[in-house]
Write an enzyme that holds these catalytic residues in place. Sequence first.
Site, mmCIF file in Angstrom:
data_model
loop_
_atom_site.group_PDB
_atom_site.id
_atom_site.type_symbol
_atom_site.label_atom_id
_atom_site.label_comp_id
_atom_site.label_asym_id
_atom_site.label_seq_id
_atom_site.Cartn_x
_atom_site.Cartn_y
_atom_site.Cartn_z
ATOM 1 N N GLY A 98 0.701 -1.077 -0.066
ATOM 2 C CA GLY A 98 -0.049 0.029 0.005
ATOM 3 C C GLY A 98 0.579 1.206 -0.005
ATOM 4 O O GLY A 98 0.528 2.467 -0.060
ATOM 5 N N MET A 125 -6.759 1.560 -0.822
ATOM 6 C CA MET A 125 -7.352 0.266 -0.825
ATOM 7 C C MET A 125 -8.820 0.200 -0.704
ATOM 8 O O MET A 125 -9.417 -0.893 -0.562
ATOM 9 C CB MET A 125 -6.599 -0.724 0.199
ATOM 10 C CG MET A 125 -5.114 -0.837 0.031
ATOM 11 S SD MET A 125 -4.483 -2.292 -0.806
ATOM 12 C CE MET A 125 -3.044 -2.144 -1.018
ATOM 13 N N HIS A 155 -4.291 15.552 3.833
ATOM 14 C CA HIS A 155 -3.996 14.812 4.562
ATOM 15 C C HIS A 155 -3.544 15.029 5.834
ATOM 16 O O HIS A 155 -3.147 16.159 5.728
ATOM 17 C CB HIS A 155 -2.910 13.621 3.846
ATOM 18 C CG HIS A 155 -3.511 12.691 2.791
ATOM 19 N ND1 HIS A 155 -3.834 13.141 1.610
ATOM 20 C CD2 HIS A 155 -3.888 11.386 2.997
ATOM 21 C CE1 HIS A 155 -4.298 12.049 0.855
ATOM 22 N NE2 HIS A 155 -4.552 10.919 1.682
ATOM 23 N N LYS A 159 1.896 12.608 7.000
ATOM 24 C CA LYS A 159 1.927 12.075 5.780
ATOM 25 C C LYS A 159 3.492 12.466 5.012
ATOM 26 O O LYS A 159 3.692 13.642 5.163
ATOM 27 C CB LYS A 159 0.856 12.202 4.466
ATOM 28 C CG LYS A 159 0.936 11.605 3.362
ATOM 29 C CD LYS A 159 -0.227 11.797 2.546
ATOM 30 C CE LYS A 159 -0.171 11.038 1.256
ATOM 31 N NZ LYS A 159 0.474 9.593 1.418
HETATM 32 P P1 NAP Z 1 3.777 5.619 9.424
HETATM 33 O O1 NAP Z 1 2.771 5.803 10.363
HETATM 34 O O2 NAP Z 1 4.777 6.383 9.113
HETATM 35 O O3 NAP Z 1 4.140 3.949 9.250
HETATM 36 C C1 NAP Z 1 4.858 3.274 8.445
HETATM 37 C C2 NAP Z 1 5.831 2.327 9.223
HETATM 38 O O4 NAP Z 1 6.929 1.777 8.543
HETATM 39 C C3 NAP Z 1 6.680 3.153 10.432
HETATM 40 O O5 NAP Z 1 6.506 2.758 11.843
HETATM 41 C C4 NAP Z 1 8.146 3.179 9.842
HETATM 42 O O6 NAP Z 1 8.979 3.163 10.932
HETATM 43 C C5 NAP Z 1 8.040 1.850 9.251
HETATM 44 N N1 NAP Z 1 9.338 1.573 8.345
HETATM 45 C C6 NAP Z 1 9.964 2.445 7.735
HETATM 46 N N2 NAP Z 1 11.049 1.673 7.144
HETATM 47 C C7 NAP Z 1 10.994 0.426 7.463
HETATM 48 C C8 NAP Z 1 11.734 -0.545 6.926
HETATM 49 N N3 NAP Z 1 12.640 -0.712 6.227
HETATM 50 N N4 NAP Z 1 11.387 -1.860 7.539
HETATM 51 C C9 NAP Z 1 10.115 -2.103 8.093
HETATM 52 N N5 NAP Z 1 9.463 -0.882 8.658
HETATM 53 C C10 NAP Z 1 9.547 0.460 8.340
HETATM 54 O O7 NAP Z 1 2.615 5.551 7.594
HETATM 55 P P2 NAP Z 1 1.285 4.993 7.364
HETATM 56 O O8 NAP Z 1 0.431 6.235 7.523
HETATM 57 O O9 NAP Z 1 1.061 3.885 8.082
HETATM 58 O O10 NAP Z 1 1.554 4.963 5.931
HETATM 59 C C11 NAP Z 1 2.604 4.077 5.074
HETATM 60 C C12 NAP Z 1 2.524 4.067 3.853
HETATM 61 O O11 NAP Z 1 1.336 3.646 3.278
HETATM 62 C C13 NAP Z 1 2.772 5.652 3.154
HETATM 63 O O12 NAP Z 1 3.462 5.424 2.064
HETATM 64 C C14 NAP Z 1 1.144 5.851 2.904
HETATM 65 O O13 NAP Z 1 0.961 6.799 1.952
HETATM 66 C C15 NAP Z 1 0.449 4.620 2.486
HETATM 67 N N6 NAP Z 1 -0.843 4.137 2.708
HETATM 68 C C16 NAP Z 1 -1.516 3.761 1.740
HETATM 69 C C17 NAP Z 1 -2.927 3.689 2.030
HETATM 70 C C18 NAP Z 1 -3.508 2.687 0.816
HETATM 71 O O14 NAP Z 1 -4.654 2.388 0.938
HETATM 72 N N7 NAP Z 1 -2.906 2.026 -0.183
HETATM 73 C C19 NAP Z 1 -3.689 4.029 2.999
HETATM 74 C C20 NAP Z 1 -2.922 4.953 3.710
HETATM 75 C C21 NAP Z 1 -1.463 5.035 3.480
HETATM 76 P P3 NAP Z 1 9.686 4.630 11.235
HETATM 77 O O15 NAP Z 1 8.732 5.281 11.937
HETATM 78 O O16 NAP Z 1 10.915 4.263 11.950
HETATM 79 O O17 NAP Z 1 10.092 5.118 9.901
#
Ligand code: NAP
Length: 271
Positions: A98, A125, A155, A159
């Site tokens: 995602g 999604m 957002h 983000k």
């Molecule tokens: P978030 O709260 O920053 O969560 C991302 C997590 O991934 C953080 O805990 C981060 O750790 C961790 N991470 C970073 N690098 C990593 C690695 N190498 N291995 C394992 N974990 C790692 O962000 P979020 O809001 O959940 O969103 C995550 C992504 O999904 C973004 O790109 C967002 O745009 C996308 N998204 C997609 C949808 C969809 O429906 N497709 C919906 C919502 C969000 P750190 O804090 O240490 O960096």
Amino acid sequence: MIKAVIIGAAGRMGRTIAKVIQETEGIECVAGVENTGHPSVGNDLGEIAGLGPIGVKITDDLSLVIKEADVLIDFTTPSSSLYNMELASYFNKPMVVGTTGFEEKQREKILEFVKNFPCVLSPNMSLGVNLLFKLVEMVAGILGPGYDVEILEFHHRGKKDAPSGTALRLGYRIAQALGRKFEEVAIYGRKGEVGPRSHGEIGILALRGGDVVGDHTVIFATEGERLELTHRASSRETFARGAVKAALWVVGKPPGLYDMEDVLGLRDRGA
Ligand code: NAP
């Protein structure tokens, strides 16, 4: 029972996906993966997700747990997801990604990796937004080139990428329906003496603030009227439910790249 590993397990989406998996029959979470040095590493995923202990640990090394997985669910960052896709490709593990914000070169690598495993990759999604992708295509095709198109997304302050992957996908689909190349007509915000709006451009504006989960509005404007189509996500559960649905769907599929329109059966349906 399908065994899932959540990557980015302690993130906003990772925690929500853990909760939805707990509530869904036929799938269980066997491990969480987090960034090296993240304070959640070594902890119980259920505790981190606010579910109470579930006996599932968070590690910082996907290679230690990948063999246990039937499917990987990754919501992290582009460089992390790319690394994980390379591992999935090596171990032939189905994946749901995602993550948004991939650059062109990274997309090319993804196309290479998915020759070895089935992967659902989608910037959004939710059912509503995937329907919106089809609706804007239909509306653009009917209204034609006489309507100016502007896309607005809003957002939460955390983000990392802008504009959202969803806004980009909306713009891409509209440009395609109008016979334009999105990269050539996209205008990312405006400032200064920009002059009158050029014919055919697609404006995209990214707003950031507070805890907004994700709003997208597409405006079709001409002299005398405008049509606005808006989707508002009020909870991350809508994305998490879509991701879990995709995880159940992708297991057993042939290698290749899929998106949520395949999962939701919208691909061949006229809008
Ligand atoms: P978030 O709260 O920053 O969560 C991302 C997590 O991934 C953080 O805990 C981060 O750790 C961790 N991470 C970073 N690098 C990593 C690695 N190498 N291995 C394992 N974990 C790692 O962000 P979020 O809001 O959940 O969103 C995550 C992504 O999904 C973004 O790109 C967002 O745009 C996308 N998204 C997609 C949808 C969809 O429906 N497709 C919906 C919502 C969000 P750190 O804090 O240490 O960096």
